[in-house]
Scaffold this motif. Structure first.
Motif, PDB file in Angstrom:
ATOM      1  N   ASN A   6       0.965  -1.275  -0.199  1.00  0.00           N
ATOM      2  CA  ASN A   6       0.163   0.121   0.014  1.00  0.00           C
ATOM      3  C   ASN A   6       0.904   1.311  -0.137  1.00  0.00           C
ATOM      4  O   ASN A   6       0.448   2.168  -0.526  1.00  0.00           O
ATOM      5  CB  ASN A   6      -1.057   0.029   1.196  1.00  0.00           C
ATOM      6  N   LEU A   7       1.823   1.367   0.722  1.00  0.00           N
ATOM      7  CA  LEU A   7       2.673   2.346   0.903  1.00  0.00           C
ATOM      8  C   LEU A   7       3.489   2.531  -0.257  1.00  0.00           C
ATOM      9  O   LEU A   7       3.933   3.836  -0.769  1.00  0.00           O
ATOM     10  CB  LEU A   7       3.914   2.265   2.032  1.00  0.00           C
ATOM     11  N   GLU A   8       4.022   1.436  -1.180  1.00  0.00           N
ATOM     12  CA  GLU A   8       4.611   1.487  -2.501  1.00  0.00           C
ATOM     13  C   GLU A   8       3.628   2.275  -3.610  1.00  0.00           C
ATOM     14  O   GLU A   8       3.985   3.305  -4.346  1.00  0.00           O
ATOM     15  CB  GLU A   8       5.185   0.312  -2.774  1.00  0.00           C
ATOM     16  N   LYS A   9       2.408   2.214  -3.486  1.00  0.00           N
ATOM     17  CA  LYS A   9       1.495   2.600  -4.153  1.00  0.00           C
ATOM     18  C   LYS A   9       1.454   4.123  -4.070  1.00  0.00           C
ATOM     19  O   LYS A   9       1.444   5.236  -4.809  1.00  0.00           O
ATOM     20  CB  LYS A   9       0.222   1.967  -4.191  1.00  0.00           C
ATOM     21  N   THR A  10       1.541   4.700  -2.764  1.00  0.00           N
ATOM     22  CA  THR A  10       1.564   5.958  -2.349  1.00  0.00           C
ATOM     23  C   THR A  10       2.724   6.818  -2.908  1.00  0.00           C
ATOM     24  O   THR A  10       2.601   7.918  -3.332  1.00  0.00           O
ATOM     25  CB  THR A  10       1.294   6.180  -0.888  1.00  0.00           C
ATOM     26  N   GLY A  17      -6.124  14.287  -1.889  1.00  0.00           N
ATOM     27  CA  GLY A  17      -5.691  15.820  -1.651  1.00  0.00           C
ATOM     28  C   GLY A  17      -6.586  16.370  -0.473  1.00  0.00           C
ATOM     29  O   GLY A  17      -6.138  17.437  -0.221  1.00  0.00           O
ATOM     30  N   LEU A  18      -7.191  15.416   0.395  1.00  0.00           N
ATOM     31  CA  LEU A  18      -7.927  15.915   1.733  1.00  0.00           C
ATOM     32  C   LEU A  18      -7.006  15.913   2.859  1.00  0.00           C
ATOM     33  O   LEU A  18      -7.736  16.613   3.880  1.00  0.00           O
ATOM     34  CB  LEU A  18      -9.367  15.159   1.786  1.00  0.00           C
ATOM     35  N   THR A  19      -5.917  15.236   2.828  1.00  0.00           N
ATOM     36  CA  THR A  19      -5.166  15.291   4.070  1.00  0.00           C
ATOM     37  C   THR A  19      -3.701  15.394   3.642  1.00  0.00           C
ATOM     38  O   THR A  19      -3.217  15.114   2.641  1.00  0.00           O
ATOM     39  CB  THR A  19      -5.371  13.922   4.801  1.00  0.00           C
ATOM     40  N   SER A  20      -3.020  15.680   4.662  1.00  0.00           N
ATOM     41  CA  SER A  20      -1.339  15.802   4.501  1.00  0.00           C
ATOM     42  C   SER A  20      -0.405  14.654   4.718  1.00  0.00           C
ATOM     43  O   SER A  20      -0.998  13.440   4.890  1.00  0.00           O
ATOM     44  CB  SER A  20      -0.867  16.933   5.340  1.00  0.00           C
ATOM     45  N   SER A  21       0.575  14.437   3.987  1.00  0.00           N
ATOM     46  CA  SER A  21       1.489  13.552   4.237  1.00  0.00           C
ATOM     47  C   SER A  21       1.872  13.170   5.441  1.00  0.00           C
ATOM     48  O   SER A  21       1.800  11.795   5.941  1.00  0.00           O
ATOM     49  CB  SER A  21       2.779  13.632   3.285  1.00  0.00           C
ATOM     50  N   GLN A  33      -4.886   7.054   3.581  1.00  0.00           N
ATOM     51  CA  GLN A  33      -4.511   6.785   2.199  1.00  0.00           C
ATOM     52  C   GLN A  33      -5.546   7.342   1.019  1.00  0.00           C
ATOM     53  O   GLN A  33      -4.952   7.946   0.055  1.00  0.00           O
ATOM     54  CB  GLN A  33      -4.049   5.275   2.071  1.00  0.00           C
ATOM     55  N   ALA A  34      -6.626   7.007   1.062  1.00  0.00           N
ATOM     56  CA  ALA A  34      -7.799   7.636   0.115  1.00  0.00           C
ATOM     57  C   ALA A  34      -7.637   9.064   0.253  1.00  0.00           C
ATOM     58  O   ALA A  34      -7.998   9.750  -0.749  1.00  0.00           O
ATOM     59  CB  ALA A  34      -9.080   6.827   0.470  1.00  0.00           C
ATOM     60  N   ALA A  70      -6.585   0.820  13.585  1.00  0.00           N
ATOM     61  CA  ALA A  70      -5.399   1.289  12.760  1.00  0.00           C
ATOM     62  C   ALA A  70      -5.256   0.980  11.189  1.00  0.00           C
ATOM     63  O   ALA A  70      -5.116   1.643  10.456  1.00  0.00           O
ATOM     64  CB  ALA A  70      -4.106   0.540  13.313  1.00  0.00           C
ATOM     65  N   GLU A  71      -5.810  -0.235  11.021  1.00  0.00           N
ATOM     66  CA  GLU A  71      -6.025  -0.604   9.362  1.00  0.00           C
ATOM     67  C   GLU A  71      -7.256   0.347   8.777  1.00  0.00           C
ATOM     68  O   GLU A  71      -6.842   0.786   7.617  1.00  0.00           O
ATOM     69  CB  GLU A  71      -6.509  -2.077   9.498  1.00  0.00           C
ATOM     70  N   ALA A  72      -8.277   0.549   9.373  1.00  0.00           N
ATOM     71  CA  ALA A  72      -9.144   1.272   9.032  1.00  0.00           C
ATOM     72  C   ALA A  72      -8.739   2.669   8.679  1.00  0.00           C
ATOM     73  O   ALA A  72      -8.957   3.380   7.712  1.00  0.00           O
ATOM     74  CB  ALA A  72     -10.477   1.390   9.760  1.00  0.00           C
ATOM     75  N   LEU A  73      -7.975   3.274   9.660  1.00  0.00           N
ATOM     76  CA  LEU A  73      -7.295   4.575   9.813  1.00  0.00           C
ATOM     77  C   LEU A  73      -6.586   4.932   8.561  1.00  0.00           C
ATOM     78  O   LEU A  73      -6.518   5.785   7.962  1.00  0.00           O
ATOM     79  CB  LEU A  73      -6.984   4.977  11.102  1.00  0.00           C
ATOM     80  N   PHE A  74      -5.368   3.751   8.320  1.00  0.00           N
ATOM     81  CA  PHE A  74      -4.581   3.751   7.338  1.00  0.00           C
ATOM     82  C   PHE A  74      -5.300   3.773   6.061  1.00  0.00           C
ATOM     83  O   PHE A  74      -4.712   4.591   5.132  1.00  0.00           O
ATOM     84  CB  PHE A  74      -3.755   2.699   7.413  1.00  0.00           C
ATOM     85  N   ILE A  75      -6.168   3.077   5.746  1.00  0.00           N
ATOM     86  CA  ILE A  75      -7.159   2.946   4.386  1.00  0.00           C
ATOM     87  C   ILE A  75      -7.504   4.443   4.239  1.00  0.00           C
ATOM     88  O   ILE A  75      -7.631   4.992   3.109  1.00  0.00           O
ATOM     89  CB  ILE A  75      -7.968   1.798   4.375  1.00  0.00           C
ATOM     90  N   SER A  76      -8.256   4.873   5.181  1.00  0.00           N
ATOM     91  CA  SER A  76      -9.021   6.130   5.193  1.00  0.00           C
ATOM     92  C   SER A  76      -8.116   7.163   4.910  1.00  0.00           C
ATOM     93  O   SER A  76      -8.280   8.003   4.116  1.00  0.00           O
ATOM     94  CB  SER A  76      -9.774   6.510   6.335  1.00  0.00           C
TER      95      SER A  76
END
Length: 443
Positions: A172-176, A396-400, A390-391, A382-388
């Motif tokens: 997932n992080l590689e896609k980001t 562009g709704l949140t910072s890196s 990432q989306a 934590a999994e739900a938070l990370f998916i959210s």
């Protein structure tokens, strides 16, 4: 073409299975470890040796037969003085005479039978207890092997489970990172934002390498316990989340192998005292003897005078009654009594320690059960938070920074969950071992 494709697929699947190695269940690993372990083999040999020891002691109750032969030629005949009056001589005078001949040949066969020997009877009972002690010692050895194999197997399962989650996180992080690279190339984000993503990705990959190394080391340990070649490939089954982990409800601490072993040691020390005490009892032996003697005035082992072999035979009953041994057995009895008391003290301390181990293991099991539930809940969040995150970051709704924080939270939650899962399985093993139900739980 279809047949050729089918053959290719079969060959590839066969080669793939060989490259991955055979998959073993926990029961198969334990079975192979018990079958191939040198300590278990030696324990079985100890039991066999004591079996022969019992037969040896029993042989003392059977008759023994011994044959002897002797040929003696006297260069100087032994003589002794006798009262001359016994042969018509004057009173007070002594004559030297000999009743032997220069050549004396004898052959004899003798049978001895113990009719009563208390030491042999007690020794036989003690040997049977020693055999029981060897069997219990074998169980104790097996219990430790089962514990070590199970702990290693569970560790591999949990780390492999964590590795799957870690690979998913890396993917997932590689896609980001790929998205960030496009954004960086188009100067939509700063270089440091992209570099922070790369650093986090590299950290995850380093974690994966470390974890993979731990799994490889555990595989080597498992193969060592199973007495398999270090180069042989093997796999363990995936962790079964549907398996119910429950505490043993009913058990008896006297079933623990270490306590039973100490109890047999106590019994053996009591029999050692009885063996010493048996030395006060009389010994009754029956003897039957048959022999032949031949005599000659010259050297001739097989040429008796007149070719006459003189037969002799007898039956004897010998009773030996110990009267005084300089307080030897009395002092031995005192030593054995001290040894018995030491074994009693050790047994009492072991039972107290066993109770403490069970209570500690039960408390640890319950605490780790709660920790697993809590860490499972945290991991889901934590999994739900990370998916959210990432989306939202892709939109562009949140910072890196928010995304990286979510990723770090996921890594911590994943590690905490794996640790809690492994700790619970180890706590389960400790509880079964401390309660003496580890071996029976495999059946």
């Amino acid at each position: 073409m279809k047949k050729l494709l089918l053959i290719v697929l079969l060959v590839c699947s066969t080669l793939g299975a060989k490259l991955l190695g055979q998959t073993y269940s926990l029961e198969e690993c334990v079975s192979l470890a018990l079958a191939n372990n040198t300590q278990v083999t030696n324990s079985d040999l100890d039991v066999s040796a004591i079996g022969y020891r019992i037969r040896e002691i029993k042989s003392a109750l059977l008759p023994t037969i011994e044959a002897t032969g002797q040929s003696v030629y006297y260069k100087d005949l032994p003589a002794q003085y006798v009262n001359a009056s016994a042969f018509g001589g004057p009173e007070g005078a002594y004559n030297k005479m000999t009743l032997s001949m220069k050549q004396n040949t004898s052959a004899n066969i003798q049978m001895n039978q113990n009719l009563f020997n208390q030491s042999v009877v007690v020794g036989l009972k003690a040997a049977k207890v020693a055999r029981e002690a060897a069997l219990v010692a074998g169980e104790y050895t097996k219990e430790n092997i089962v514990f070590n194999v199970s702990a290693t197997y569970y560790s591999i399962q949990v780390l492999q489970d964590n590795l799957i989650r870690l690979d998913s996180n890396i993917s997932n992080l590689e896609k980001t990172v790929e998205i960030n690279k496009v954004l960086k190339d188009n100067e939509l984000i700063a270089d440091n934002v992209y570099n922070r993503m790369l650093i986090n990705l590299d950290n995850l990959k380093n974690q994966r390498e470390i974890q993979k190394l731990q799994i490889d080391e555990l595989h080597t340990t498992l193969k060592f316990l199973m007495n398999k070649d270090a180069d042989e490939l093997l796999q363990v089954e995936s962790f079964n989340y549907a398996e119910v982990i429950a505490m043993p409800q009913q058990f008896d601490l006297n079933d623990r192998a270490d306590i039973r072993l100490q109890q047999t040691q106590l019994t053996l020390s009591q029999y050692d005292r009885k063996i010493v005490k048996a030395g006060y009892f009389p010994v009754l032996v029956n003897t039957w003897s048959l022999g032949y003697n031949g005599f000659n005035t010259e050297f001739g082992p097989f040429q008796p005078i007149n070719d006459d072999w003189i037969r002799n035979s007898y039956v004897a009953m010998t009773l030996k009654i110990p009267v005084f041994d300089g307080f030897k057995k009395s002092n031995q009895m005192r030593q054995k009594e001290i040894e018995i008391q030491k074994n009693l003290n050790t047994l009492s301390a072991m039972k107290l320690n066993a109770n403490k181990e069970v209570e500690d293991a039960r408390t640890n099991f319950e605490a780790n059960t709660r920790l697993l539930e809590s860490s499972r809940h945290s991991l889901d969040l934590a999994e739900a938070l990370f998916i959210s995150a990432q989306a939202e970051y892709s939109s562009g709704l949140t910072s890196s920074s928010d995304l990286l924080n979510a990723q770090n939270d996921l890594s911590n939650a994943r590690n905490n969950y794996s640790a809690a899962l492994l700790n619970l399985k180890l706590a389960e093993l400790e509880l079964k071992k401390s309660s003496g139900t580890l071996l029976s739980s495999l059946n």
